[in-house]
Design a protein around this motif. Structure first.
Motif, PDB file in Angstrom:
ATOM      1  N   UNK A   1       0.846  -1.195   0.000  1.00 15.84           N
ATOM      2  CA  UNK A   1       0.000   0.000   0.000  1.00 15.84           C
ATOM      3  C   UNK A   1       0.873   1.235   0.000  1.00 15.84           C
ATOM      4  N   UNK A   2       0.266   2.318  -0.449  1.00 21.57           N
ATOM      5  CA  UNK A   2       0.950   3.604  -0.588  1.00 21.57           C
ATOM      6  C   UNK A   2      -0.031   4.698  -0.232  1.00 21.57           C
ATOM      7  N   UNK A   3       0.489   5.890   0.109  1.00 21.82           N
ATOM      8  CA  UNK A   3      -0.428   7.027   0.159  1.00 21.82           C
ATOM      9  C   UNK A   3      -1.117   7.121  -1.209  1.00 21.82           C
ATOM     10  N   UNK A   4      -2.437   7.258  -1.213  1.00 20.18           N
ATOM     11  CA  UNK A   4      -3.176   7.238  -2.482  1.00 20.18           C
ATOM     12  C   UNK A   4      -2.589   8.246  -3.476  1.00 20.18           C
ATOM     13  N   UNK A   5      -2.210   9.392  -2.977  1.00 23.38           N
ATOM     14  CA  UNK A   5      -1.728  10.467  -3.857  1.00 23.38           C
ATOM     15  C   UNK A   5      -0.407  10.126  -4.540  1.00 23.38           C
ATOM     16  N   UNK A   6       0.307   9.127  -4.042  1.00 23.78           N
ATOM     17  CA  UNK A   6       1.617   8.790  -4.607  1.00 23.78           C
ATOM     18  C   UNK A   6       1.602   7.520  -5.463  1.00 23.78           C
ATOM     19  N   UNK A   7       0.423   6.951  -5.667  1.00 29.72           N
ATOM     20  CA  UNK A   7       0.360   5.678  -6.395  1.00 29.72           C
ATOM     21  C   UNK A   7       0.872   5.813  -7.831  1.00 29.72           C
TER      22      UNK A   7
ATOM     23  N   UNK B   1       8.708   2.671 -10.226  1.00 30.16           N
ATOM     24  CA  UNK B   1       9.141   1.314  -9.887  1.00 30.16           C
ATOM     25  C   UNK B   1       9.291   0.422 -11.114  1.00 30.16           C
ATOM     26  N   UNK B   2       8.424   0.626 -12.122  1.00 26.99           N
ATOM     27  CA  UNK B   2       8.532  -0.164 -13.350  1.00 26.99           C
ATOM     28  C   UNK B   2       9.938  -0.103 -13.948  1.00 26.99           C
ATOM     29  N   UNK B   3      10.469   1.111 -14.174  1.00 26.41           N
ATOM     30  CA  UNK B   3      11.821   1.209 -14.745  1.00 26.41           C
ATOM     31  C   UNK B   3      12.896   0.573 -13.862  1.00 26.41           C
ATOM     32  N   UNK B   4      12.743   0.655 -12.535  1.00 24.08           N
ATOM     33  CA  UNK B   4      13.728   0.011 -11.654  1.00 24.08           C
ATOM     34  C   UNK B   4      13.747  -1.497 -11.880  1.00 24.08           C
ATOM     35  N   UNK B   5      12.551  -2.078 -11.984  1.00 27.20           N
ATOM     36  CA  UNK B   5      12.460  -3.524 -12.207  1.00 27.20           C
ATOM     37  C   UNK B   5      12.982  -3.890 -13.592  1.00 27.20           C
ATOM     38  N   UNK B   6      12.630  -3.045 -14.565  1.00 22.89           N
ATOM     39  CA  UNK B   6      13.056  -3.337 -15.931  1.00 22.89           C
ATOM     40  C   UNK B   6      14.572  -3.263 -16.057  1.00 22.89           C
ATOM     41  N   UNK B   7      15.165  -2.353 -15.305  1.00 21.07           N
ATOM     42  CA  UNK B   7      16.629  -2.251 -15.345  1.00 21.07           C
ATOM     43  C   UNK B   7      17.268  -3.508 -14.753  1.00 21.07           C
TER      44      UNK B   7
ATOM     45  N   UNK C   1       8.984   1.655   0.412  1.00 23.32           N
ATOM     46  CA  UNK C   1       9.388   2.399   1.610  1.00 23.32           C
ATOM     47  C   UNK C   1       9.769   3.831   1.254  1.00 23.32           C
ATOM     48  N   UNK C   2      10.414   4.009   0.089  1.00 21.26           N
ATOM     49  CA  UNK C   2      10.798   5.362  -0.324  1.00 21.26           C
ATOM     50  C   UNK C   2       9.569   6.252  -0.530  1.00 21.26           C
ATOM     51  N   UNK C   3       8.436   5.635  -0.884  1.00 21.33           N
ATOM     52  CA  UNK C   3       7.197   6.414  -1.074  1.00 21.33           C
ATOM     53  C   UNK C   3       6.320   6.412   0.185  1.00 21.33           C
TER      54      UNK C   3
END
Lengths: 468, 468
Positions: free
Chosen positions: B349-355, B362-368, B417-419
């Motif tokens: 879960x995340x703050x809704x505003x940061x989803x 996160x997509x690019x981090x995983x793709x890298x 955690x960063x978000x």
């Protein structure tokens, strides 16, 4: 103690460690003036880090700390005892709104923020922070959280507990717990947040919070219904909830005696009905759509209540001014009581379904013990919360009657417990109801509470003598 | 151990202390079949008093107790470890609905009641018990409470925590705490209820609960909106909440990849749009008034979203069957994933505003790190809860990819955690995420949790090796 105070001054600054009796007086006197405590000093830190450093110094010297917000509590929870060996730690200077996030519908705030300022800050972003209570102009959110304050919007939005997503707390060891999470879902370990909420400062000092916001309703409408009995008030509650769902935002019961008292003490206030009725219910509906929607919904529900014989009569406010007038009747009950003289107050709750039975059973018990005593019974019926106050019989002075306080409490609280209720619905325990808590709670529950207190605050420095 | 088992048999009866491996197997195997634990015995008490007596015997012999409800958990929280030195205590025989109180809007139930049976019992009294999740046909309310289950109605009604007013708990000492209060307000001491909720059986065994009921909505209506991006999904959420308030009861995000997967694996299901869109939102509105009201509200809000360019297109269900069809798309995502092969799942879960920012970052981090990996991203957007699952790049087998699980978790959880998010939104910690919890929680918070555990369960017999 000079060493201790010098350490405090080095942390908070000379001006913010107050020990002149005249300067401490306002912090040490309970708002109704019933008790004045003593303190080594009043500490007024300006940052969370200062709070933590002060707690570490207090721990080192084994000095008890009494946290205080707006000093509006009713149970002596934020006043030091008479020993003069405790310090009062005021959170009032921590009053910054750290962030409003209208998309996450949250607001991150310092504990010392005044409730009314938070309501305004939310409104400025098109949101509602629903917590609302009589002291909102001077109480602080830290105090609201520490006491899990209730108020007039609980029926729809819950207590302060339900309005908080995260906390920042200074622990009894003087560490800072940063639990300022703004999450709707988080199942990672024990719910520490709800442990600090309602603990009245006995487990740590709340310094910040993430609060929930809601969309601002588009319209509200108020009505006053007249009805024969509390049983009918319960029928009306079920009917209104079935018709209006979450649009029903207020449901306050007031007995005839309450409104007669208001009329007597404040003759300028409106009298909505030509004749008197045994009970009244103040209804509030809010609509996320439009005023027209709110009016339609209310009129439909009231029509059904009249048709079903649940209510005798009803007045619907046709303007904001009329709405305010109806709420004034409710809000003037405690003021009228105060003008009429002191009485013995109880802030109790019951299963909603048993409220009428409780009222029917408890009046005769009191009348048998104190013939002719008068009941000032009103409150948040939708939440099962009654302000059940006992005034002297005609001809007996208020001060004489107050000598019976312990006996009256025993009759009322025994009856509350017999109906599965609570002896403190929204005011908390503090020092005032500490012995009652020990009397009524089971040993199993008290032992768990004591084990938690000892585990988190082994030195016993956090608000000693309160709650447990 | 014969002495121990004999004592258990004397308490629960011969038939209810199971130690034949074949008879224990179903209790000891996790529902997805990923792990089978061992146990001295499976205890199946039939009363709360038997639970308490069994706990006392376990305490005497220092034997760890693993409570279990419907065994539908996803984090190995209700399965014993491999030591064979623990017992499994099944609550399934405690399955009585003790009382439904339609006026108080509460239901008092045994912990072993199946969630679906409670929904039905509430409906029979004209009320709604809103907790709803995929496992509702076999999960128990005790397990829902112990894990603070979420589900599809959190946006409007909150998590299981918010749906509970009181608990009955057998303590690690084998005492019974009767906290079955059905009160909306009760400020008498520490909030033990919320401490046991979500503690996953590590502090005591929940044996009964008082649950909140709501008026049954008169109508529900479902729609599917197609839109360009997660940013637009957040704009739509704010718009819908502002227009519909508490009538908005569901808001589920699904990416194009998710619906393509469903279409591939379940070609018979409806395809609401002729062309594909990057994101979809499943909306549900409920009205306490009428179907006409719900339809009007939804059409008005969707009109505003189309006018404002927030969404590309929308389909409104015009029948109960069409509504069910739209929900099927959502519910078939995990099934389609399972058919397509194992992937690495995250319940975050995340703050809704940061989803939207989280998804974008996160997509690019995983793709890298894992070039070409596929994201199956869907979930309860209104609650900030994503099921963020990572599937292998084309050409890589699922089993090979699963070897990267720890590395993938690290990328995802570090980003969470960063978000300011949570690594377990609704599934809990159990044994599966215990090390992640220790990795990501602050020392201050872990120390408080450990202090509470030691205070309430000094022998460490309650669900050892879970959570902490």
């Amino acid at each position: 103690m000079m060493d201790f105070l010098a350490q405090c001054r080095a942390i908070a600054g000379e001006a913010y460690v107050v020990d002149a009796p005249a300067d401490m007086a306002a912090f040490l006197t309970e708002q109704r003036g019933r008790f004045t405590g003593k303190a080594l000093a009043v500490l007024r830190p300006g940052t969370v880090e200062q709070v933590a450093a002060l707690v570490r110094v207090c721990a080192e010297h084994r000095i008890g700390i009494v946290p205080q917000g707006g000093n509006t509590g009713l149970v002596l929870g934020s006043i030091p005892d008479a020993s003069g060996r405790q310090v009062l730690l005021s959170l009032a200077r921590l009053n910054r709104i750290r962030k409003v996030d209208a998309v996450n519908r949250t607001m991150t705030v310092d504990a010392g923020c005044i409730l009314e300022h938070l309501q305004q800050a939310a409104a400025a972003e098109g949101c509602l922070f629903p917590l609302s209570l009589a002291a909102e102009g001077s109480c602080t959110i830290g105090g609201n959280l520490a006491t899990n304050a209730g108020g007039t919007a609980v029926l729809r939005y819950g207590n302060t507990r339900e309005l908080c997503l995260g906390l920042e707390v200074v622990t009894p060891q003087g560490e800072i717990w940063s639990g300022l999470r703004g999450l709707r879902k988080d199942n990672t370990g024990y719910d520490l947040r709800d442990l600090f909420i309602g603990a009245e400062g006995t487990l740590g000092i709340i310094t910040g919070a993430v609060l929930k916001l809601y969309p601002q309703p588009k319209a509200s409408i108020t009505a006053l219904a007249a009805l024969p009995s509390p049983v009918d008030a319960l029928r009306l509650l079920v009917l209104m909830q079935d018709h209006c769902g979450a649009s029903l935002t207020g449901f306050e019961l007031m007995s005839r005696y309450c409104l007669d008292l208001v009329a007597q003490q404040f003759p300028a206030l409106p009298r909505p009905f030509a004749e008197a009725h045994p009970q009244y219910v103040l209804l509030e509906l809010s609509s996320s759509e439009s005023e027209q929607h709110a009016v339609g919904l209310l009129e439909h529900a009231i029509g059904a209540a009249l048709d079903g014989g649940v209510i005798h009569d009803a007045v619907v406010a046709s303007s904001v001014g009329q709405s305010a007038g109806l709420w004034q009747l409710r809000e003037h009950i405690p003021l009228a009581q105060a003008k009429a003289g002191k009485n013995i107050k109880h802030d109790i709750s019951l299963p909603v379904s048993l409220i009428a039975d409780f009222i029917a059973a408890t009046g005769p018990l009191l009348d048998a013990a104190f013939p002719g005593c008068q009941l000032v019974c009103f409150g948040h019926l939708g939440d099962g919360n009654l302000h059940y106050n006992v005034a002297p019989p005609p001809g007996i002075s208020n001060d004489d009657f107050l000598a019976n306080q312990d006996k009256v409490n025993r009759v009322v609280y025994d009856s509350v417990m017999a109906f599965g209720g609570s002896i403190s619905a929204e005011h908390g325990i503090g020092a005032l109801k500490r012995e009652e808590l020990a009397h009524y709670k089971s040993a199993v529950e008290l032992n768990m509470m004591r084990a938690i207190k000892a585990a988190l605050d082994p030195l016993g420095i956090m608000n000693p003598g309160k709650v447990l």
